[in-house]
Design an enzyme around this catalytic site. Sequence first.
Site, PDB file in Angstrom:
ATOM      1  N   ASN A   9      25.667  56.699  25.330  1.00 43.73           N
ATOM      2  CA  ASN A   9      24.624  56.241  24.417  1.00 43.73           C
ATOM      3  C   ASN A   9      23.389  57.098  24.690  1.00 43.73           C
ATOM      4  O   ASN A   9      22.675  56.876  25.668  1.00 43.73           O
ATOM      5  CB  ASN A   9      24.346  54.756  24.684  1.00 43.73           C
ATOM      6  CG  ASN A   9      23.321  54.176  23.732  1.00 43.73           C
ATOM      7  OD1 ASN A   9      22.703  54.895  22.943  1.00 43.73           O
ATOM      8  ND2 ASN A   9      23.124  52.872  23.817  1.00 43.73           N
ATOM      9  N   ARG A  90      28.019  56.406  20.902  1.00 41.73           N
ATOM     10  CA  ARG A  90      27.327  55.507  19.975  1.00 41.73           C
ATOM     11  C   ARG A  90      26.492  56.364  19.020  1.00 41.73           C
ATOM     12  O   ARG A  90      25.708  57.201  19.455  1.00 41.73           O
ATOM     13  CB  ARG A  90      26.392  54.587  20.752  1.00 41.73           C
ATOM     14  CG  ARG A  90      25.579  53.726  19.832  1.00 41.73           C
ATOM     15  CD  ARG A  90      24.548  52.930  20.581  1.00 41.73           C
ATOM     16  NE  ARG A  90      23.840  52.100  19.618  1.00 41.73           N
ATOM     17  CZ  ARG A  90      22.548  51.825  19.701  1.00 41.73           C
ATOM     18  NH1 ARG A  90      21.818  52.309  20.683  1.00 41.73           N
ATOM     19  NH2 ARG A  90      21.984  51.062  18.803  1.00 41.73           N
ATOM     20  N   HIS A 179      23.532  47.107  14.769  1.00 40.49           N
ATOM     21  CA  HIS A 179      24.143  46.268  15.814  1.00 40.49           C
ATOM     22  C   HIS A 179      25.606  45.947  15.477  1.00 40.49           C
ATOM     23  O   HIS A 179      26.153  44.935  15.923  1.00 40.49           O
ATOM     24  CB  HIS A 179      23.415  44.905  15.970  1.00 40.49           C
ATOM     25  CG  HIS A 179      22.053  44.981  16.589  1.00 40.49           C
ATOM     26  ND1 HIS A 179      21.050  44.114  16.240  1.00 40.49           N
ATOM     27  CD2 HIS A 179      21.539  45.786  17.536  1.00 40.49           C
ATOM     28  CE1 HIS A 179      19.966  44.386  16.950  1.00 40.49           C
ATOM     29  NE2 HIS A 179      20.241  45.411  17.749  1.00 40.49           N
ATOM     30  N   HIS A 207      22.389  38.098  17.037  1.00 44.69           N
ATOM     31  CA  HIS A 207      22.197  39.037  18.149  1.00 44.69           C
ATOM     32  C   HIS A 207      20.695  39.060  18.442  1.00 44.69           C
ATOM     33  O   HIS A 207      19.907  39.587  17.653  1.00 44.69           O
ATOM     34  CB  HIS A 207      22.708  40.432  17.750  1.00 44.69           C
ATOM     35  CG  HIS A 207      22.477  41.478  18.795  1.00 44.69           C
ATOM     36  ND1 HIS A 207      23.502  42.065  19.517  1.00 44.69           N
ATOM     37  CD2 HIS A 207      21.334  42.054  19.257  1.00 44.69           C
ATOM     38  CE1 HIS A 207      22.998  42.938  20.363  1.00 44.69           C
ATOM     39  NE2 HIS A 207      21.676  42.952  20.220  1.00 44.69           N
ATOM     40  N   ARG A 240       9.106  44.548  16.689  1.00 45.40           N
ATOM     41  CA  ARG A 240       9.269  44.785  15.246  1.00 45.40           C
ATOM     42  C   ARG A 240       9.010  43.512  14.454  1.00 45.40           C
ATOM     43  O   ARG A 240       9.429  42.432  14.868  1.00 45.40           O
ATOM     44  CB  ARG A 240      10.690  45.285  14.944  1.00 45.40           C
ATOM     45  CG  ARG A 240      10.922  46.732  15.357  1.00 45.40           C
ATOM     46  CD  ARG A 240      12.373  47.127  15.209  1.00 45.40           C
ATOM     47  NE  ARG A 240      13.003  47.276  16.503  1.00 45.40           N
ATOM     48  CZ  ARG A 240      14.315  47.410  16.711  1.00 45.40           C
ATOM     49  NH1 ARG A 240      15.137  47.387  15.688  1.00 45.40           N
ATOM     50  NH2 ARG A 240      14.786  47.554  17.924  1.00 45.40           N
ATOM     51  N   ASP A 281       8.377  40.962  26.137  1.00 49.41           N
ATOM     52  CA  ASP A 281       9.490  40.539  26.996  1.00 49.41           C
ATOM     53  C   ASP A 281       9.629  39.017  26.909  1.00 49.41           C
ATOM     54  O   ASP A 281       8.679  38.273  27.187  1.00 49.41           O
ATOM     55  CB  ASP A 281       9.237  40.966  28.442  1.00 49.41           C
ATOM     56  CG  ASP A 281      10.437  40.659  29.312  1.00 49.41           C
ATOM     57  OD1 ASP A 281      11.261  41.556  29.516  1.00 49.41           O
ATOM     58  OD2 ASP A 281      10.566  39.492  29.759  1.00 49.41           O
ATOM     59  N   VAL A 330      18.204  37.372  24.822  1.00 50.67           N
ATOM     60  CA  VAL A 330      17.556  36.098  24.493  1.00 50.67           C
ATOM     61  C   VAL A 330      18.610  35.073  24.040  1.00 50.67           C
ATOM     62  O   VAL A 330      18.606  33.919  24.477  1.00 50.67           O
ATOM     63  CB  VAL A 330      16.494  36.298  23.382  1.00 50.67           C
ATOM     64  CG1 VAL A 330      15.862  34.971  23.001  1.00 50.67           C
ATOM     65  CG2 VAL A 330      15.436  37.310  23.821  1.00 50.67           C
ATOM     66  N   GLU A 383      28.975  45.860  24.127  1.00 51.19           N
ATOM     67  CA  GLU A 383      29.059  46.976  23.176  1.00 51.19           C
ATOM     68  C   GLU A 383      29.846  48.151  23.756  1.00 51.19           C
ATOM     69  O   GLU A 383      30.526  48.864  23.024  1.00 51.19           O
ATOM     70  CB  GLU A 383      27.649  47.406  22.756  1.00 51.19           C
ATOM     71  CG  GLU A 383      27.033  46.403  21.797  1.00 51.19           C
ATOM     72  CD  GLU A 383      25.531  46.535  21.640  1.00 51.19           C
ATOM     73  OE1 GLU A 383      24.798  46.065  22.535  1.00 51.19           O
ATOM     74  OE2 GLU A 383      25.087  47.107  20.636  1.00 51.19           O
TER      75      GLU A 383
HETATM   76  P1  AMP Z   1      18.760  42.966  25.438  1.00 48.92           P
HETATM   77  O1  AMP Z   1      18.175  43.890  24.384  1.00 48.92           O
HETATM   78  O2  AMP Z   1      20.017  42.307  25.007  1.00 48.92           O
HETATM   79  O3  AMP Z   1      18.838  43.590  26.802  1.00 48.92           O
HETATM   80  O4  AMP Z   1      17.710  41.749  25.601  1.00 48.92           O
HETATM   81  C1  AMP Z   1      16.419  41.940  26.108  1.00 48.92           C
HETATM   82  C2  AMP Z   1      15.586  40.675  25.902  1.00 48.92           C
HETATM   83  O5  AMP Z   1      16.253  39.561  26.500  1.00 48.92           O
HETATM   84  C3  AMP Z   1      14.208  40.767  26.562  1.00 48.92           C
HETATM   85  O6  AMP Z   1      13.218  40.226  25.709  1.00 48.92           O
HETATM   86  C4  AMP Z   1      14.376  39.889  27.779  1.00 48.92           C
HETATM   87  O7  AMP Z   1      13.154  39.306  28.208  1.00 48.92           O
HETATM   88  C5  AMP Z   1      15.309  38.816  27.270  1.00 48.92           C
HETATM   89  N1  AMP Z   1      15.951  38.104  28.372  1.00 48.92           N
HETATM   90  C6  AMP Z   1      16.725  38.623  29.350  1.00 48.92           C
HETATM   91  N2  AMP Z   1      17.051  37.644  30.246  1.00 48.92           N
HETATM   92  C7  AMP Z   1      16.458  36.513  29.810  1.00 48.92           C
HETATM   93  C8  AMP Z   1      16.384  35.163  30.288  1.00 48.92           C
HETATM   94  N3  AMP Z   1      17.007  34.803  31.414  1.00 48.92           N
HETATM   95  N4  AMP Z   1      15.677  34.256  29.562  1.00 48.92           N
HETATM   96  C9  AMP Z   1      15.034  34.615  28.418  1.00 48.92           C
HETATM   97  N5  AMP Z   1      15.046  35.869  27.929  1.00 48.92           N
HETATM   98  C10 AMP Z   1      15.745  36.805  28.608  1.00 48.92           C
END
Ligand code: AMP
Length: 398
Positions: A9, A90, A179, A207, A240, A281, A330, A383
Amino acid sequence: MSDHVLVINAGSSSLKYSLVDGRSGESLAGGIVERIGEAGGSQTHRGPDGESRGDETIGSHEEALQWAVEAFSSYGPSLDSSDLAAVGHRVVHGGSRFGSPALIDDELIAEVKDLVPLAPLHNPANLEGISVARRLLGEVPHVAVFDTAFHQTLPPYAYTYAVPHSWAEEHGIRRYGFHGTSHSFVAEQAARLLGREPAEVNVIVLHLGNGCSATAVRGGESVDTSMGLTPLEGLVMGTRSGDVDPAILGHLARELGWSVDEIDRALNSESGLKGLSGENDFRELSRRREAGDSLAQLAFDVYCYRIKKYVGAYYAVLGRVDAIVFTAGVGQHSAAVRAASLENLSSLGIDIDPARNAEDSSTARFVSPDDSPVAVLVIPTNEEWEIARQSLSVIRPR
Ligand code: AMP
């Protein structure tokens, strides 16, 4: 014969890779080279014989992949052509041309280049990854797996914007969706969890990661999805905006004198949860919300309300829904988001069991009560495995 696929990727300044057994899904090794072409580079590789970390300055994607190849030879496993079935790349945008993964040759590369105007940040980086991997690992088949491909089954009335018809014909302006590897993987796993064939089930996949998208999947095929021409449309994301009134763009240009690039940047990088609360985040946002921060609460409410609207819309699109699936950072981890976005939908047969929902587990599971007409599931996406599986399907068609 080996089922090992090296999944690559390539981003504009990073190269993420993973060696995956395409049959079992086992991740055998992986790593990431970050800040390519910048000072303060960082590299990580984890393999069966240990972990390697570096802080070298890496000038190009070619050097990045060279770093990874050396890490494989020191920390395993071997990348010899006899041990590697394929390299799976990817590729973000496959336009209307690619509805399935495809073997990479010079013609495919030219076609992906033609699609650069639709994905100016992503496709050039993906092409760079392909080019260096073909140079360094040329003797194995290389396969392109497109983020857009799964959504090529959308019917015309779902992918067509109500704008002059010539925009679509001359400029490719339509919904493509993204996605796709995640939505396709998760929809299939959902059918498995329900003990049924993918062709028999209707699923809404949510997602929710840094980028967020919703997809309506009927009998294993995507029939509508929230991202559009670009990954900006739809749900609220980390940075976004998702859906906005398109007239906002003209308003900003006229009233503030903003350029097209400034508006683009504001909607892609300064909006969403970050724009609303200063924090993109989700973990940090949750901490602030729990401490009573009103902007974090508003951001959370806007985020969940948008999800609920898409669930309602896709329920109507599908007519019958067997499962709603939450995935990505999330979706997998935030019980509060799952509860708030599906609140008060009992009349649609959608309910959450609070105790099941509160569990933080990394395995696929039900969070709805046993007798619920619509199952609510949490399924970790994978993925890399999906790209590996699809790569094997191209080199070994049944
Ligand atoms: P991803 O793009 O799938 O890696 O997801 C990233 C998002 O998931 C970020 O906003 C992280 O803060 C959130 N995230 C990861 N772990 C947790 C958790 N335990 N609780 C809430 N949000 C999380």
